[in-house]
Design a protein around this motif. Structure first.
Motif, PDB file in Angstrom:
ATOM      1  N   THR A   1       1.030  -1.134   0.042  1.00 50.01           N
ATOM      2  CA  THR A   1      -0.065  -0.001   0.109  1.00 50.01           C
ATOM      3  C   THR A   1       0.893   1.237   0.155  1.00 50.01           C
ATOM      4  N   ILE A   2       0.615   2.206  -0.955  1.00 51.30           N
ATOM      5  CA  ILE A   2       1.504   3.139  -1.055  1.00 51.30           C
ATOM      6  C   ILE A   2       0.599   4.676  -1.086  1.00 51.30           C
ATOM      7  N   THR A   3       1.148   5.543  -0.570  1.00 54.82           N
ATOM      8  CA  THR A   3       0.442   6.806  -0.641  1.00 54.82           C
ATOM      9  C   THR A   3       0.869   7.933  -1.716  1.00 54.82           C
ATOM     10  N   MET A   4      -0.181   8.235  -2.554  1.00 49.92           N
ATOM     11  CA  MET A   4       0.374   9.292  -3.903  1.00 49.92           C
ATOM     12  C   MET A   4      -0.812  10.488  -3.829  1.00 49.92           C
ATOM     13  N   ARG A   5      -0.072  11.631  -4.047  1.00 46.82           N
ATOM     14  CA  ARG A   5      -0.565  12.747  -4.283  1.00 46.82           C
ATOM     15  C   ARG A   5      -0.718  12.934  -5.846  1.00 46.82           C
ATOM     16  N   MET A   6      -1.947  13.032  -6.407  1.00 49.53           N
ATOM     17  CA  MET A   6      -2.101  13.604  -7.939  1.00 49.53           C
ATOM     18  C   MET A   6      -3.117  14.291  -8.146  1.00 49.53           C
ATOM     19  N   PRO A   7      -2.923  15.048  -9.165  1.00 51.93           N
ATOM     20  CA  PRO A   7      -3.911  16.331  -9.730  1.00 51.93           C
ATOM     21  C   PRO A   7      -5.404  15.722  -9.810  1.00 51.93           C
ATOM     22  N   VAL A   8      -6.236  16.593  -9.554  1.00 49.81           N
ATOM     23  CA  VAL A   8      -7.583  16.007  -9.843  1.00 49.81           C
ATOM     24  C   VAL A   8      -8.031  16.684 -11.215  1.00 49.81           C
ATOM     25  N   SER A   9      -8.985  16.043 -11.728  1.00 50.16           N
ATOM     26  CA  SER A   9      -9.464  16.652 -13.175  1.00 50.16           C
ATOM     27  C   SER A   9      -9.838  18.091 -13.038  1.00 50.16           C
ATOM     28  N   ASP A  10      -9.883  18.708 -14.223  1.00 46.48           N
ATOM     29  CA  ASP A  10     -10.239  20.150 -14.248  1.00 46.48           C
ATOM     30  C   ASP A  10     -11.527  20.659 -13.672  1.00 46.48           C
ATOM     31  N   PRO A  11     -12.552  19.963 -14.013  1.00 49.44           N
ATOM     32  CA  PRO A  11     -13.813  20.303 -13.227  1.00 49.44           C
ATOM     33  C   PRO A  11     -13.781  20.402 -11.833  1.00 49.44           C
ATOM     34  N   TYR A  12     -13.167  19.562 -11.124  1.00 47.13           N
ATOM     35  CA  TYR A  12     -13.250  19.457  -9.487  1.00 47.13           C
ATOM     36  C   TYR A  12     -11.890  20.440  -9.264  1.00 47.13           C
ATOM     37  N   ASP A  13     -10.880  20.801 -10.271  1.00 49.91           N
ATOM     38  CA  ASP A  13      -9.944  21.774  -9.967  1.00 49.91           C
ATOM     39  C   ASP A  13     -10.628  23.229  -9.988  1.00 49.91           C
ATOM     40  N   GLN A  14     -11.728  23.491 -10.717  1.00 51.34           N
ATOM     41  CA  GLN A  14     -12.350  24.654 -10.979  1.00 51.34           C
ATOM     42  C   GLN A  14     -13.245  24.869  -9.816  1.00 51.34           C
ATOM     43  N   LEU A  15     -13.924  23.420  -9.329  1.00 48.44           N
ATOM     44  CA  LEU A  15     -14.813  23.657  -8.118  1.00 48.44           C
ATOM     45  C   LEU A  15     -14.056  24.057  -7.008  1.00 48.44           C
ATOM     46  N   TYR A  16     -12.550  23.463  -6.691  1.00 51.02           N
ATOM     47  CA  TYR A  16     -11.912  23.767  -5.663  1.00 51.02           C
ATOM     48  C   TYR A  16     -11.691  25.251  -5.679  1.00 51.02           C
ATOM     49  N   LYS A  17     -11.397  25.891  -6.912  1.00 51.24           N
ATOM     50  CA  LYS A  17     -10.752  27.148  -6.985  1.00 51.24           C
ATOM     51  C   LYS A  17     -11.892  28.151  -6.982  1.00 51.24           C
ATOM     52  N   GLU A  18     -13.391  27.725  -6.709  1.00 53.84           N
ATOM     53  CA  GLU A  18     -14.302  28.459  -6.700  1.00 53.84           C
ATOM     54  C   GLU A  18     -14.686  28.945  -8.009  1.00 53.84           C
ATOM     55  N   LEU A  19     -14.369  28.566  -8.945  1.00 52.07           N
ATOM     56  CA  LEU A  19     -14.682  28.978 -10.425  1.00 52.07           C
ATOM     57  C   LEU A  19     -15.854  28.374 -10.936  1.00 52.07           C
ATOM     58  N   LEU A  20     -16.261  27.320 -10.133  1.00 53.49           N
ATOM     59  CA  LEU A  20     -17.496  26.598 -10.777  1.00 53.49           C
ATOM     60  C   LEU A  20     -18.888  26.733  -9.779  1.00 53.49           C
ATOM     61  N   ASP A  21     -19.926  27.475 -10.159  1.00 53.75           N
ATOM     62  CA  ASP A  21     -20.824  27.720  -9.464  1.00 53.75           C
ATOM     63  C   ASP A  21     -21.736  26.645  -8.963  1.00 53.75           C
ATOM     64  N   ARG A  22     -21.743  26.561  -7.591  1.00 53.31           N
ATOM     65  CA  ARG A  22     -22.656  25.306  -7.081  1.00 53.31           C
ATOM     66  C   ARG A  22     -24.132  25.657  -7.462  1.00 53.31           C
ATOM     67  N   GLU A  23     -24.474  27.064  -7.696  1.00 55.96           N
ATOM     68  CA  GLU A  23     -26.014  27.483  -7.596  1.00 55.96           C
ATOM     69  C   GLU A  23     -26.262  27.388  -9.121  1.00 55.96           C
ATOM     70  N   THR A  24     -25.445  26.993 -10.030  1.00 56.56           N
ATOM     71  CA  THR A  24     -26.122  26.731 -11.349  1.00 56.56           C
ATOM     72  C   THR A  24     -26.760  25.383 -11.452  1.00 56.56           C
TER      73      THR A  24
END
Length: 430
Positions: free
Chosen positions: A139-162
């Motif tokens: 078992t290993i621990t890895m840190r990987m980038p998330v996909s672009d939609p989730y990256d936009q969600l984390y950076k609050e560039l994707l509006d949850r109210e849409t």
């Protein structure tokens, strides 16, 4: 006795000057106001430009990552099949372990939940296991980038109210994301991949390494060609060429070439270097040749101005002690003019670094997923990479376009700062 009516007494010169002072002061005040206004508008436009790019691009310097505990199942990744293996299934299993609400047997739900991982995650896992096959079964621990939609969600560039049908992520996907945030699996760190990665169709993986190396090879080619030829032409025209109609004609045309639009040099390179000489498209070497043609007039003009700034007494003193004409020029005049020559050269290279049109015409806007190792490998450049990203429909490339512009502006500022330093450090006042 005749009465002579008295007319107006003529004003003296001093009185005329005093009477005009008010008008002159008003004109001077208006002129100063116009100058201050012009400078203020220029600084305002510069501030708006920088602020708009910083406000849009600063988020691209941070990358959203997901950290997972991954069990390398020997059945999914057998040693004898490396580098083949079901790496995506291994990642999906690790992800589901952190999402109790996702049924691993529901392929649609599993595929929807796995969309949080970047497309490059499975290849990162593959490379790590191929590098160290002993990890299989552990078992290993890895840190990987998330996909672009989730990256936009984390950076609050994707509006949850849409409304859900208009969002890139549905409610279930957002709920999975929120759960991962709560357990601390998702975080953000500095996006080194923006510099160390080459271009990609996926915004979260795209970087500027290929463009930076392409610009480096193109500028190196430009410098190696334009610097010696430009200085040689300037020294000959200024110090050795006879003053006649031919030299005047050449001088006028050099000045005109410095004002020719860069797209003309791109068309020239397309027809001559690629059409006649058969050189490959999209390579930094051809880009460097094109930029050298465009930069050479600037270097010639700057070098001649630096040579003219050397006092005639230097030449006369050297000639007076028996030095030849060549010894005077190359032993005294050119070394004294070198700070101005270097300043003009750096400014010319900085201008070449920001040129886009000639590089587009020779094909340096292709989609290249690896950095060039030589000047003859296909590549893009910083300006053309910005053009490619600006034309992409993916939302994630918007911030990366602004970030690339900031990187380009940083290099331009650095080159101009070096030119100012050289001028102030080595400049001699006569």
């Amino acid at each position: 006795m005749t009465d002579i009516s008295s007319g107006s007494v003529p004003l003296t010169t001093n009185e005329k000057v005093q009477a005009s002072l008010g008008r002159r002061r008003r004109k001077q005040f208006i002129l100063q106001g116009l100058g201050i206004g012009a400078i203020s508008i220029a600084f305002l436009m510069l501030f708006i430009l920088l602020w708009s790019q910083i406000a849009t691009g600063y988020k691209a310097f941070m990358q959203t990552n997901i950290t997972l505990e991954i069990f390398i199942d020997p059945e999914e990744v057998p040693t004898e099949r490396l580098p083949r293996g079901n790496f995506d299934d291994v990642l999906a299993a690790a992800l589901v372990a952190n999402l109790p609400g996702v049924d691993a047997s529901d392929r649609a739900a599993l595929r929807s939940a796995s969309g949080i991982l970047s497309n490059g995650a499975q290849f990162d896992l593959r490379d790590r296991i191929v590098e160290n096959p002993a990890l299989i079964g552990q078992t290993i621990t890895m840190r990987m980038p998330v996909s672009d939609p989730y990256d936009q969600l984390y950076k609050e560039l994707l509006d949850r109210e849409t409304p859900e049908n208009l969002r890139r992520l549905d409610d279930a996907q957002i709920a999975n994301y929120d759960h991962l945030v709560e357990i601390g699996a998702i975080g953000s760190r500095i996006n080194t991949g923006l510099i160390t990665n080459a271009d990609s169709r996926f915004p979260e993986l795209a970087g500027l390494k290929g463009a930076l190396m392409g610009s480096f090879w193109a500028l190196l080619t430009c410098f190696l060609i334009a610097f010696p030829l430009g200085i040689g032409a300037a020294v000959y025209l200024e110090e050795f060429a006879p003053k006649n109609k031919l030299s005047d004609f050449i001088e006028v045309n050099i000045n005109n070439l410095a004002a020719v639009p860069s797209v003309v040099f791109g068309l020239l390179a397309l027809s001559v270097f690629i059409g006649w000489f058969g050189l490959p498209r999209s390579v930094p070497f051809v880009g460097g040749l094109t930029l050298a043609l465009m930069t050479m007039p600037t270097i010639i003009i700057a070098t001649r101005a630096a040579l003219k700034a050397v006092p005639p007494s230097i030449r006369e003193a050297a000639l007076g002690v028996g030095a030849s004409r060549q010894q005077v020029v190359f032993g005294h005049v050119v070394p004294l003019a070198m700070p101005g020559i270097l300043t003009g050269t750096i400014i010319g290279l900085a201008q070449a670094l920001g040129e886009t049109a000639p590089l587009l015409l020779i094909g340096m806007n292709a989609f290249i997923t690896s950095a060039p190792g030589t000047p003859f490998d296909s590549a893009t450049a910083l300006p053309t990479q910005i053009f490619i990203w600006a034309d992409s429909p993916e939302r994630g490339f918007v911030s990366r376009t602004s970030a690339a512009i900031l990187v380009l502006l940083t290099f331009l500022i650095m080159m101009n700062a070096i030119a100012i330093y050289l001028r102030s450090k080595f400049e001699r006042k006569w």
